[in-house]
Each structure stands twice: as C-alpha cells, then as structure tokens.
Scaffold this motif. Structure first.
Motif, PDB file in Angstrom:
ATOM      1  N   LYS A   1       0.846  -1.191   0.000  1.00 33.55           N
ATOM      2  CA  LYS A   1       0.000   0.000   0.000  1.00 33.55           C
ATOM      3  C   LYS A   1       0.887   1.248   0.000  1.00 33.55           C
ATOM      4  CE  LYS A   1      -4.349  -1.392   0.168  1.00 33.55           C
ATOM      5  NZ  LYS A   1      -5.213  -1.180   1.320  1.00 33.55           N
ATOM      6  N   VAL A   2       0.940   1.930  -1.133  1.00 30.95           N
ATOM      7  CA  VAL A   2       1.727   3.154  -1.271  1.00 30.95           C
ATOM      8  C   VAL A   2       0.752   4.328  -1.342  1.00 30.95           C
ATOM      9  CG1 VAL A   2       3.448   4.393  -2.631  1.00 30.95           C
ATOM     10  CG2 VAL A   2       3.521   1.890  -2.516  1.00 30.95           C
ATOM     11  N   LYS A   3       0.648   5.083  -0.273  1.00 30.19           N
ATOM     12  CA  LYS A   3      -0.258   6.246  -0.207  1.00 30.19           C
ATOM     13  C   LYS A   3      -1.679   5.853  -0.608  1.00 30.19           C
ATOM     14  CE  LYS A   3       1.134  10.356  -1.304  1.00 30.19           C
ATOM     15  NZ  LYS A   3       1.603  11.543  -2.055  1.00 30.19           N
ATOM     16  N   GLY A   4      -2.124   4.674  -0.178  1.00 32.60           N
ATOM     17  CA  GLY A   4      -3.472   4.229  -0.498  1.00 32.60           C
ATOM     18  C   GLY A   4      -3.577   3.460  -1.799  1.00 32.60           C
ATOM     19  N   TYR A   5      -2.564   3.559  -2.682  1.00 36.11           N
ATOM     20  CA  TYR A   5      -2.549   2.787  -3.923  1.00 36.11           C
ATOM     21  C   TYR A   5      -2.097   1.363  -3.637  1.00 36.11           C
ATOM     22  CZ  TYR A   5      -2.759   7.194  -6.562  1.00 36.11           C
ATOM     23  OH  TYR A   5      -3.122   8.399  -7.083  1.00 36.11           O
ATOM     24  N   GLN A   6      -2.645   0.419  -4.384  1.00 32.02           N
ATOM     25  CA  GLN A   6      -2.252  -0.968  -4.252  1.00 32.02           C
ATOM     26  C   GLN A   6      -1.187  -1.307  -5.298  1.00 32.02           C
ATOM     27  OE1 GLN A   6      -5.812  -3.312  -4.508  1.00 32.02           O
ATOM     28  NE2 GLN A   6      -6.364  -2.932  -2.397  1.00 32.02           N
ATOM     29  N   VAL A   7      -0.063  -1.802  -4.837  1.00 30.78           N
ATOM     30  CA  VAL A   7       1.031  -2.171  -5.731  1.00 30.78           C
ATOM     31  C   VAL A   7       1.278  -3.674  -5.605  1.00 30.78           C
ATOM     32  CG1 VAL A   7       3.445  -1.815  -6.340  1.00 30.78           C
ATOM     33  CG2 VAL A   7       2.082   0.107  -5.474  1.00 30.78           C
ATOM     34  N   PRO A   8       1.019  -4.452  -6.647  1.00 26.82           N
ATOM     35  CA  PRO A   8       1.229  -5.892  -6.585  1.00 26.82           C
ATOM     36  C   PRO A   8       2.698  -6.255  -6.768  1.00 26.82           C
ATOM     37  CG  PRO A   8       0.313  -5.304  -8.702  1.00 26.82           C
ATOM     38  CD  PRO A   8       0.380  -4.030  -7.912  1.00 26.82           C
TER      39      PRO A   8
ATOM     40  N   GLU B   1       4.551   6.282 -11.226  1.00 27.37           N
ATOM     41  CA  GLU B   1       5.489   6.779 -10.219  1.00 27.37           C
ATOM     42  C   GLU B   1       5.331   6.097  -8.869  1.00 27.37           C
ATOM     43  OE1 GLU B   1       6.938  11.030  -8.240  1.00 27.37           O
ATOM     44  OE2 GLU B   1       5.336  10.984  -9.737  1.00 27.37           O
ATOM     45  N   TYR B   2       4.062   5.872  -8.439  1.00 31.60           N
ATOM     46  CA  TYR B   2       3.868   5.307  -7.099  1.00 31.60           C
ATOM     47  C   TYR B   2       4.318   3.855  -7.000  1.00 31.60           C
ATOM     48  CZ  TYR B   2      -0.457   3.108  -8.837  1.00 31.60           C
ATOM     49  OH  TYR B   2      -1.373   2.357  -9.533  1.00 31.60           O
ATOM     50  N   LYS B   3       4.547   3.193  -8.143  1.00 34.41           N
ATOM     51  CA  LYS B   3       4.993   1.800  -8.124  1.00 34.41           C
ATOM     52  C   LYS B   3       6.514   1.649  -8.145  1.00 34.41           C
ATOM     53  CE  LYS B   3       0.995   0.083 -10.779  1.00 34.41           C
ATOM     54  NZ  LYS B   3       0.604  -0.631 -11.999  1.00 34.41           N
ATOM     55  N   ARG B   4       7.215   2.750  -8.251  1.00 37.72           N
ATOM     56  CA  ARG B   4       8.659   2.657  -8.490  1.00 37.72           C
ATOM     57  C   ARG B   4       9.418   2.082  -7.299  1.00 37.72           C
ATOM     58  NH1 ARG B   4       9.316   8.540 -11.571  1.00 37.72           N
ATOM     59  NH2 ARG B   4       8.155   7.900 -13.440  1.00 37.72           N
ATOM     60  N   ILE B   5      10.439   1.283  -7.617  1.00 34.57           N
ATOM     61  CA  ILE B   5      11.293   0.674  -6.606  1.00 34.57           C
ATOM     62  C   ILE B   5      12.104   1.771  -5.906  1.00 34.57           C
ATOM     63  CG2 ILE B   5      13.201  -0.935  -6.218  1.00 34.57           C
ATOM     64  CD1 ILE B   5      10.713  -2.376  -7.092  1.00 34.57           C
ATOM     65  N   LYS B   6      12.100   1.742  -4.580  1.00 35.21           N
ATOM     66  CA  LYS B   6      12.821   2.760  -3.819  1.00 35.21           C
ATOM     67  C   LYS B   6      14.158   2.265  -3.264  1.00 35.21           C
ATOM     68  CE  LYS B   6       9.446   5.622  -4.438  1.00 35.21           C
ATOM     69  NZ  LYS B   6       9.584   6.703  -5.413  1.00 35.21           N
ATOM     70  N   ASP B   7      14.340   0.940  -3.214  1.00 35.59           N
ATOM     71  CA  ASP B   7      15.574   0.400  -2.653  1.00 35.59           C
ATOM     72  C   ASP B   7      15.835  -0.962  -3.278  1.00 35.59           C
ATOM     73  OD1 ASP B   7      17.826   0.215  -1.086  1.00 35.59           O
ATOM     74  OD2 ASP B   7      16.775  -0.522   0.685  1.00 35.59           O
TER      75      ASP B   7
END
Length: 567
Positions: A473-480, A538-544
């Motif tokens: 859950k990224v800011k309320g968005y669902q990322v599979p 953008e909200y699905k992007r890998i951060k690490d």
C-alpha cells in the motif's frame, strides 16, 4: 487518563444526528448461532434497474441544479444537461462507432465533468466500462487493453499519446475519442468528444435497441493481484445499484437530501478510475442530487482553494489526504467550516491523524471510517454517524453478512482474528475470463474471501487487523509485488527478483527489491530502479535494491517474503 481526555476533546466535535443506539439484545443478535454477523441496518429493496436508470430516477427533483463542476476550469453541467449529453454520447456510440450491448469502452481520463458524461453515456449505449489510471505508462495501458478488449478508447489530450502507443503495443487499431484541449484543439487522428456529446438534435431512438439487464456487467475495473496480472472485476448493474441504495439508509446516510433550497457539495479528489471515487463519490452523489466538484489531481493549492471556494460539505478521502488535512499548516477552520462529513477508506487510519483534523475545526462533524473492496462495488462496512471508535471499520451495511474464518474456513467467534468473508448483493459476478481466480476467492455458498485479517466484536463492529494479501500500500494505492517482479525480470542482468513493501513515514509503504543477478553479469541499484521507473507509474517505483545470491523459497518455489522482511 490521557486517552479519556482525548476522547472528550474530540467527542464534542461529533455530529450525532442519526446515530444508532444498539441495545444489548440487538448486540447479542448481531451474531447468529452459526457465527454469521448480520447488519444492524434495515435491508433495502433491490429494484430491477440499470445504473443510468438509478442515477436519473429522481432527476426531476433537481434537474436545473448543478450536477458537476470542475474546480479548475469552472466547466459545469446541470442534471438536465448531463442527462441530455450522456444520451447524445450513447446514441453516437451506437450509430457512428457501432457499439453494441456488451462491448467494452475504455476511459483514460482524470476527474472532470466529461468523465461522467462518457461513463454514463457508455452505459446508456449498452457498453461495459473499464477505467484506466491516467498516469499509467503505455506498457501498463497495453496490458489492460489486451485483457479487456475494448472497442473504443476515450482520453484527454494529455493521455492520447499514451493510448496511441499502448494500442500499437497491443497491435490494435481502435477509434480514439478525445476531449479538445483548453486551446480548443483536437489531438490528431481522434474523434471529437464534444461533437458526440454536445451536438444538437441528436436522434435518441437508436437507444431503444439497448437491452441491458441488472445482471449484465456495467463496470470492469482491474484489481491488482499478487500472483500475476491484474484481474478484471465484473461488477454488474445490480451490484452498483444496490451499493448506491445501501448508502441511502437513514441510519448510515452521510449527506443531507437535496431540496429546493439546499444542495450538499461533494469534493471529488479521489480518482474516478478507482472504484471508491467512481462509485461512492461520482455515481452515488449524482444519484442523490448532490453537486460534485472535480479536481483532475491532488495538488495542495488547488485542493485547499476548492475546499473553501465551493464550501465543501462531504469529503471522501484516503489516509494520505487525511494526513495532509491534519498536518498542513495551510488547512484551517476556514477551509473546513462547511464540512459535515469526512469518510476515509482504502487503509486503516491512526487515531492521531483523525484527531489532528478534528482539532482544526470549530464545529461538529462526522468522521467515518469505511471499508470495502473493488470486488464489493465497493462498500461493505461503515461507521455509524456520531461514532468516535476510529479504530473500527464500523458495521456491515444493509443486506450484508460477515464472517470470520480460520485458514481452513472454519467459522470463528467474537473478537477472534481471522480472514474476513463477505456475502451480499454487492459482491462481484467474478473475474473476467479467470474462473480459477474466481473459484479461489468465492465459496460455493456465496461468500467472498477478502484476504484481509479482521475481528468482529460482539455488537458487530469490525476491526481490520492486517492483510493476508501481499499487496504493497503506497499512499493508499495498491502495488502488486508480482507485477514489479515481472518487470524486474525483463532486465537483461536480472536472473530472479522479489519485491516486498517496507515501512515509510511519508508513503506508508514503498517497494523494495531483492535481486539475484545472472552469472557473470553486473548491475548497480541505480540501473535497476531506472529500468523499472521507465515502465511503471510513479507510485509503483522501486525505492531500494538489495542484491542476494539466491532468494529464500519454500519447496514449491514460492518466495518466502517473511524471510525477506526479516532481512
């Protein structure tokens, strides 16, 4: 002691107009002997109507009132205009583009008045509507186009290039309808939305050919899955109509009825491509005569201006928006002065975030947590007006039953934690062309398995504990995770990949990747993240990124995400 003083402080700010007082006998009767939890609300009668018929059912009571207005451009339609333009659009779809009953129309637009005309008009034409996030990349759009197989796509100038590239990737040549830009220019090789919808003297007689029934599919949103590609959720007209009516029951209603002298205003910042914004904000509020004010996307300045300028009464939100309301110094009582009700869904909300908002207002208002899923059209439970139990997702809404089960689907009792099951007329028909996935989440006697861990108190109040599903859950968005893992594996240096969500103070969670490189290959974290960023929103992007020699897996080959989280 601190908790008691906190409750008394916020309690003074609650509007207790239609709160239910559940007696002890009613509390006991929430649970049946076979451990089914019943709704405390009266059932609604289920009419034999389509979604457009439900929206226009009482239109004569508010025909000349504003139905929808863009907070940015000030473009607006009255209810009478909405009715006329949506039927114009429907007739043109049937006559000029040969849309027939059951064909799919794909809409890739931000929130705006024309979104409503397009969506309702497509339904009037007998079509099914699938909605696409307007910030998706061509690869993401191509996948949904391939799965949903639309006959027409509709966009705005900003999304037309993405739609064209997506159609090329999907090897499809489809008509593209576009709204004209603010400069009045129509994107090349597109059909004018305005010429379809706003034309005069359109012959509507062709609409008599439409034969859509309550059990026919109305909307086909795509729900993120954890084990592969997103799944098309088949929501029939009856699912949506029932869910609209369930929100009108006096004991749950969170808006004031429209009269000759008053009309509540709902601010639509939640995106219409998502079922929460589409059904609860757009379709429901239009069906009861409210004025819907749209924002194409969330931006602090336009959002705060719209709150104040339009004297917003009803605000449907997700946790990031609640956090913004409570923490942003620019939000004051002046912006919230006309708010009667705030609802929050999509993820559990910390009590402190609620209190931060309530402390900014100088009047009483309702702050209600709600719970639902795309598969439940979407509303399943809601807090009662006047409640201050912010940890709770409330009670089952009308016509809805709940159950808590263990991993073997054995029923559990009050306060026991297990998977939440839902049964009701708002539960989806199934997943499009995916009987295996449908069978996995639907029991033979009609219970939908949510994949969420929850407990239910003796009085029927629901508390969501955690997720069985692995969605991030990224800011309320669902990322599979599976979607990102598939993208990562397309990288020429990557042999294997796993993605998990890790806590983030600002985003809630962010995706972190664990990578196994091919023998003899080298890649750094930047090249990996850059590769993914070009292919997903953008909200699905890998951060690490962390590199491993091998991924932890069980004997059947399933990734042990628990071990990765421990790492």
């Amino acid at each position: 002691m601190a908790a008691k003083s906190l409750i008394s402080k916020t309690g003074r700010k609650l509007l207790v107009t239609r709160c239910i007082s559940l007696t002890s006998s009613r509390e006991q009767s929430a649970w049946t002997p076979d451990k089914i939890v019943k709704s405390p609300h009266k059932d609604v009668d289920i009419p034999s109507r389509t979604v457009p018929e439900q929206i226009w059912e009482n239109m004569e009571r508010w025909a000349d009132r504003t139905a929808i207005e863009c907070a940015i451009t000030k473009q607006s339609y009255t209810y009478h205009q909405m009715y006329k333009y949506s039927r114009n659009f429907a007739a043109k779809l049937r006559t000029q583009l040969k849309i027939r009953d059951g064909d799919v129309v794909c809409i890739m637009m931000p929130n705006c008045p024309d979104f409503a005309v397009a969506a309702i008009g497509a339904l009037e034409a007998g079509a099914e509507v699938t909605t696409v996030n307007p910030i998706y990349t061509p690869h993401e759009v191509q996948r949904q186009i391939t799965l949903s197989d639309p006959k027409v796509v509709i966009g705005v100038p900003e999304t037309i290039p993405v739609l064209k590239e997506a159609l090329a990737l999907a090897k499809k040549d489809l008509p593209i309808i576009s709204i004209k830009g603010l400069d009045g220019v129509l994107p090349p090789e597109t059909i004018s939305f305005q010429e379809f919808a706003l034309a005069d003297n359109v012959d509507h007689s062709v609409l008599k050919e439409v034969r859509r029934q309550p059990e026919d599919v109305a909307f086909l949103p795509y729900s993120s899955g954890t084990t592969g590609l997103p799944k098309g959720v088949e929501l029939v007209h009856r699912n949506i109509v029932v869910n609209l009516l369930q929100q009108n029951v006096d004991t749950i209603r969170h808006y004031d009825e429209t009269t000759k002298s008053s009309q509540d205003v709902a601010l639509a910042v939640l995106p219409f491509y998502h079922i929460y914004g589409l059904s609860i904000v757009l379709l429901h509020k239009l069906s009861v005569g409210l004025k819907v004010v749209t924002l194409p996307k969330f931006q602090p300045n336009t959002f705060t201006d719209a709150l104040k300028t339009h004297k917003t009464n009803v605000l449907c939100a997700a946790p990031p928006l609640i956090l913004f309301l409570g923490s942003h110094p620019g939000i004051t009582n002046e912006h919230l002065a006309f708010i009667k009700t705030i609802t929050s869904g999509a993820a559990p909300l910390p009590r402190k975030d609620v209190v931060s908002v309530l402390d900014k207002v100088k009047h009483k208002l309702n702050f209600l947590q709600v719970y639902g899923l795309t598969e439940t059209a979407p509303l399943a439970t809601a807090m009662l007006p006047g409640s201050e139990n912010y940890a709770s997702a409330g009670y089952a809404i009308s016509n809805t039953e709940l159950r808590i089960v263990d991993t073997a689907l054995n029923p559990l009792g009050p306060k026991e934690v297990g998977e939440l099951l839902i049964r009701g007329p708002q539960v989806m028909k199934g997943y499009r062309n995916n009987p295996e996935a449908t069978k996995k989440c639907m029991t033979e006697d009609g219970w939908f398995q949510t994949g969420d861990l929850a407990s239910i108190d003796i009085d029927g109040t629901v508390t969501i504990a955690d997720r069985l599903k692995e969605l991030i859950k990224v800011k309320g968005y669902q990322v599979p995770p599976a979607e990102l893992e598939n993208v990562l594996k397309e990288h020429p240096d990557v042999l294997d990949a796993a993605v998990i969500g890790v806590p983030d103070a600002r985003m809630g969670e962010v995706p972190k990747a664990f990578i196994v490189l091919r023998d003899g290959h080298r890649a750094d974290a930047h090249s990996i993240t850059n590769f993914v960023s070009k292919r997903v929103a953008e909200y699905k992007r890998i951060k690490d990124v962390r590199f491993l020699k091998e991924l932890p897996k069980n004997p059947s080959g399933k990734i042990l995400r628990r071990v990765l989280k421990e790492l």
